[in-house]
Design a protein around this motif. Structure first.
Motif, PDB file in Angstrom:
ATOM      1  N   GLY A   1     -38.611 -26.868  58.728  1.00  0.00           N
ATOM      2  CA  GLY A   1     -38.286 -25.706  59.553  1.00  0.00           C
ATOM      3  C   GLY A   1     -37.853 -24.533  58.711  1.00  0.00           C
ATOM      4  O   GLY A   1     -37.531 -24.679  57.529  1.00  0.00           O
ATOM      5  N   GLU A   2     -37.925 -23.376  59.355  1.00  0.00           N
ATOM      6  CA  GLU A   2     -37.550 -22.118  58.709  1.00  0.00           C
ATOM      7  C   GLU A   2     -36.471 -21.454  59.549  1.00  0.00           C
ATOM      8  O   GLU A   2     -36.610 -21.390  60.768  1.00  0.00           O
ATOM      9  N   GLY A   3     -35.410 -20.965  58.902  1.00  0.00           N
ATOM     10  CA  GLY A   3     -34.465 -20.129  59.627  1.00  0.00           C
ATOM     11  C   GLY A   3     -34.565 -18.757  58.994  1.00  0.00           C
ATOM     12  O   GLY A   3     -35.348 -18.563  58.069  1.00  0.00           O
TER      13      GLY A   3
ATOM     14  N   PHE B   1     -32.303 -17.299  57.186  1.00  0.00           N
ATOM     15  CA  PHE B   1     -31.645 -17.239  55.868  1.00  0.00           C
ATOM     16  C   PHE B   1     -31.987 -18.433  55.005  1.00  0.00           C
ATOM     17  O   PHE B   1     -31.562 -18.527  53.882  1.00  0.00           O
ATOM     18  N   GLY B   2     -32.743 -19.378  55.592  1.00  0.00           N
ATOM     19  CA  GLY B   2     -33.005 -20.539  54.760  1.00  0.00           C
ATOM     20  C   GLY B   2     -34.031 -21.446  55.390  1.00  0.00           C
ATOM     21  O   GLY B   2     -34.703 -21.058  56.331  1.00  0.00           O
ATOM     22  N   LYS B   3     -34.096 -22.662  54.854  1.00  0.00           N
ATOM     23  CA  LYS B   3     -35.102 -23.570  55.387  1.00  0.00           C
ATOM     24  C   LYS B   3     -34.569 -24.997  55.372  1.00  0.00           C
ATOM     25  O   LYS B   3     -33.520 -25.264  54.769  1.00  0.00           O
TER      26      LYS B   3
ATOM     27  N   ILE C   1     -27.976 -34.310  68.433  1.00  0.00           N
ATOM     28  CA  ILE C   1     -27.939 -32.876  68.137  1.00  0.00           C
ATOM     29  C   ILE C   1     -28.132 -32.740  66.621  1.00  0.00           C
ATOM     30  O   ILE C   1     -27.443 -33.405  65.833  1.00  0.00           O
ATOM     31  N   GLY C   2     -29.122 -31.934  66.226  1.00  0.00           N
ATOM     32  CA  GLY C   2     -29.574 -31.989  64.838  1.00  0.00           C
ATOM     33  C   GLY C   2     -29.265 -30.795  63.969  1.00  0.00           C
ATOM     34  O   GLY C   2     -29.460 -30.835  62.758  1.00  0.00           O
ATOM     35  N   ASP C   3     -28.817 -29.690  64.546  1.00  0.00           N
ATOM     36  CA  ASP C   3     -28.592 -28.527  63.684  1.00  0.00           C
ATOM     37  C   ASP C   3     -27.329 -27.799  64.109  1.00  0.00           C
ATOM     38  O   ASP C   3     -27.085 -27.624  65.314  1.00  0.00           O
TER      39      ASP C   3
HETATM   40  C1  LIG Z   1     -30.821 -22.161  56.870  1.00  0.00           C
HETATM   41  C2  LIG Z   1     -30.751 -22.173  58.178  1.00  0.00           C
HETATM   42  C3  LIG Z   1     -31.712 -22.894  59.048  1.00  0.00           C
HETATM   43  C4  LIG Z   1     -32.969 -23.294  58.594  1.00  0.00           C
HETATM   44  C5  LIG Z   1     -33.820 -23.949  59.499  1.00  0.00           C
HETATM   45  F1  LIG Z   1     -35.024 -24.372  59.106  1.00  0.00           F
HETATM   46  C6  LIG Z   1     -33.445 -24.177  60.834  1.00  0.00           C
HETATM   47  C7  LIG Z   1     -34.399 -24.839  61.791  1.00  0.00           C
HETATM   48  N1  LIG Z   1     -34.515 -26.311  61.486  1.00  0.00           N
HETATM   49  C8  LIG Z   1     -33.314 -27.048  61.929  1.00  0.00           C
HETATM   50  C9  LIG Z   1     -33.465 -28.538  61.642  1.00  0.00           C
HETATM   51  C10 LIG Z   1     -34.709 -29.135  62.301  1.00  0.00           C
HETATM   52  C11 LIG Z   1     -34.613 -29.113  63.840  1.00  0.00           C
HETATM   53  C12 LIG Z   1     -33.386 -29.763  64.309  1.00  0.00           C
HETATM   54  N2  LIG Z   1     -32.464 -30.242  64.686  1.00  0.00           N
HETATM   55  N3  LIG Z   1     -34.919 -30.540  61.861  1.00  0.00           N
HETATM   56  C13 LIG Z   1     -33.971 -31.366  61.296  1.00  0.00           C
HETATM   57  C14 LIG Z   1     -34.633 -32.588  61.091  1.00  0.00           C
HETATM   58  C15 LIG Z   1     -34.081 -33.850  60.535  1.00  0.00           C
HETATM   59  N4  LIG Z   1     -32.770 -33.911  60.235  1.00  0.00           N
HETATM   60  O1  LIG Z   1     -34.836 -34.819  60.384  1.00  0.00           O
HETATM   61  C16 LIG Z   1     -35.963 -32.401  61.525  1.00  0.00           C
HETATM   62  N5  LIG Z   1     -36.933 -33.370  61.474  1.00  0.00           N
HETATM   63  C17 LIG Z   1     -38.264 -33.117  61.739  1.00  0.00           C
HETATM   64  O2  LIG Z   1     -38.659 -32.016  62.073  1.00  0.00           O
HETATM   65  O3  LIG Z   1     -39.069 -34.201  61.596  1.00  0.00           O
HETATM   66  C18 LIG Z   1     -40.468 -33.992  61.826  1.00  0.00           C
HETATM   67  N6  LIG Z   1     -36.110 -31.129  62.008  1.00  0.00           N
HETATM   68  C19 LIG Z   1     -35.908 -28.293  61.869  1.00  0.00           C
HETATM   69  F2  LIG Z   1     -36.070 -28.455  60.509  1.00  0.00           F
HETATM   70  C20 LIG Z   1     -35.723 -26.823  62.177  1.00  0.00           C
HETATM   71  C21 LIG Z   1     -32.185 -23.803  61.262  1.00  0.00           C
HETATM   72  C22 LIG Z   1     -31.326 -23.162  60.370  1.00  0.00           C
HETATM   73  O4  LIG Z   1     -30.082 -22.798  60.776  1.00  0.00           O
END
Ligand SMILES: C=Cc1cc(F)c(CN2CC[C@](CC#N)(n3cc(C(N)=O)c(NC(=O)OC)n3)[C@H](F)C2)cc1O
Length: 302
Positions: free
Chosen positions: A30-32, A34-36, A167-169
């Protein structure tokens, strides 16, 4: 340190410290702004016996305000222990601690937004209510630790298995002191406005009850199996029109103040839609709380 024969002290390893040289990027998750977040293999023995981890890092290597956001998120996640909250694994620092990365458990099924459209046929409405209960349980725990999430949405709920979501983020999570009841948004981040309660849009104040509003929108997404054509932004823009640019937020606030709400999703039972509406009371104090939602959903499931 542990003593071994010969009395030479053994350097104990801290399992939450990940060494950058053993962290291999596989792909982006994923992309946010400010980061990824990347999928990485942490393989200290160099024989692929390592573990897959999700790694959140900042785009700009330079130390900036975002670094403090990531450090805050790390300090938040390391204190959270709940079956419906993704596990913190540790950190990876580089350049003597100037840059830092957050290491979390990896859930390969991804978020509800990825998972539900692809598994609609095998996911019953009872199963959706089980997910709803689990999200409420995670959120009730988060609130009990005096945190406000501020970005609860299906895209931030991960699927561990057919019967477990987390809840993942916590990228926008803020802690409020015991005496405070809300958090004021300082920077006008490009916020997920369609999941925001009126007080967040108008006064930029975030209450725990603001997370309940966002849960209502997340429940709506659940009941639509995260169908893009029925997504909250899509439904709002159908209603308020599309070509308003920066006026969109003002039009959104107007509609909400006039009582406009997302409509009942197709095939969604009235009892469930009623709970969404209890999350979308205009005044924060008039909204149901997560405890109340859990009780209703458990009764509906029994
Ligand atoms: C720097 C700031 C920032 C950067 C970002 F990219 C995001 C967005 N990001 C959040 C984490 C995310 C979605 C959720 N919950 N995710 C975690 C897992 C895991 N722990 O496995 C996962 N797994 C997955 O997609 O498996 C196929 N997705 C997905 F990356 C989007 C939010 C931000 O604040």
């Amino acid at each position: 340190p542990a003593m071994v024969p010969g009395n030479a002290p053994v350097q104990e390893i801290d399992p939450t410290l990940f060494e950058s040289r053993f962290l291999r990027t596989i792909r982006d998750l994923g992309e946010g702004h400010f980061g990824k977040v990347e999928l990485c293999l942490y393989d200290p023995h160099g024989d692929h016996s390592g573990q897959m981890v999700a790694v959140k890092s900042l785009k700009s290597e330079s130390e900036g305000p975002e670094t403090s956001n990531l450090r805050r998120e790390i300090n938040t996640m390391r204190e959270l222990y709940h079956s419906n909250i993704v596990k913190y694994k540790g950190i990876c620092t580089e350049e003597g601690g100037r840059t830092i990365k957050l290491i979390m458990e990896y859930l390969p099924a991804g978020s509800l937004k990825d998972y539900l459209p692809r598994h609609k046929a095998q996911t019953s409405q009872q199963r959706l209510l089980l997910y709803a209960i689990q999200i409420c349980q995670g959120m009730e725990y988060l609130g009990s630790q005096n945190y406000i999430h501020r970005d609860l949405a299906a895209r931030n709920v991960l699927v561990e298995s057919e019967t477990l979501v987390k809840i993942g983020d916590f990228g926008l999570t803020k802690s409020i002191k015991d005496n405070e009841e809300y958090y004021t948004v300082r920077e006008e981040q490009d916020s997920p406005v369609y999941w925001y309660a009126p007080e967040c849009l108008i006064h930029r104040k975030f209450y725990k009850a603001s997370d309940v509003w966002s849960f209502g929108v997340t429940l709506y997404e659940l009941m639509t199996y995260c169908d893009r054509k029925l997504s909250p932004p899509e439904m709002f823009l159908n209603t308020i029109g599309r070509s308003h640019g920066q006026m969109t937020m003002a039009r959104l606030v107007k509609s909400l103040e006039n009582g406009w709400r997302l409509s009942c999703p197709p095939q969604c039972p009235d009892m469930v839609y009623t709970q969404m509406r209890r999350c979308w009371a205009h005044a924060p104090e008039d909204r149901v709380d997560f405890k109340g939602l859990i009780e209703v959903f458990e009764r509906l499931l029994s």
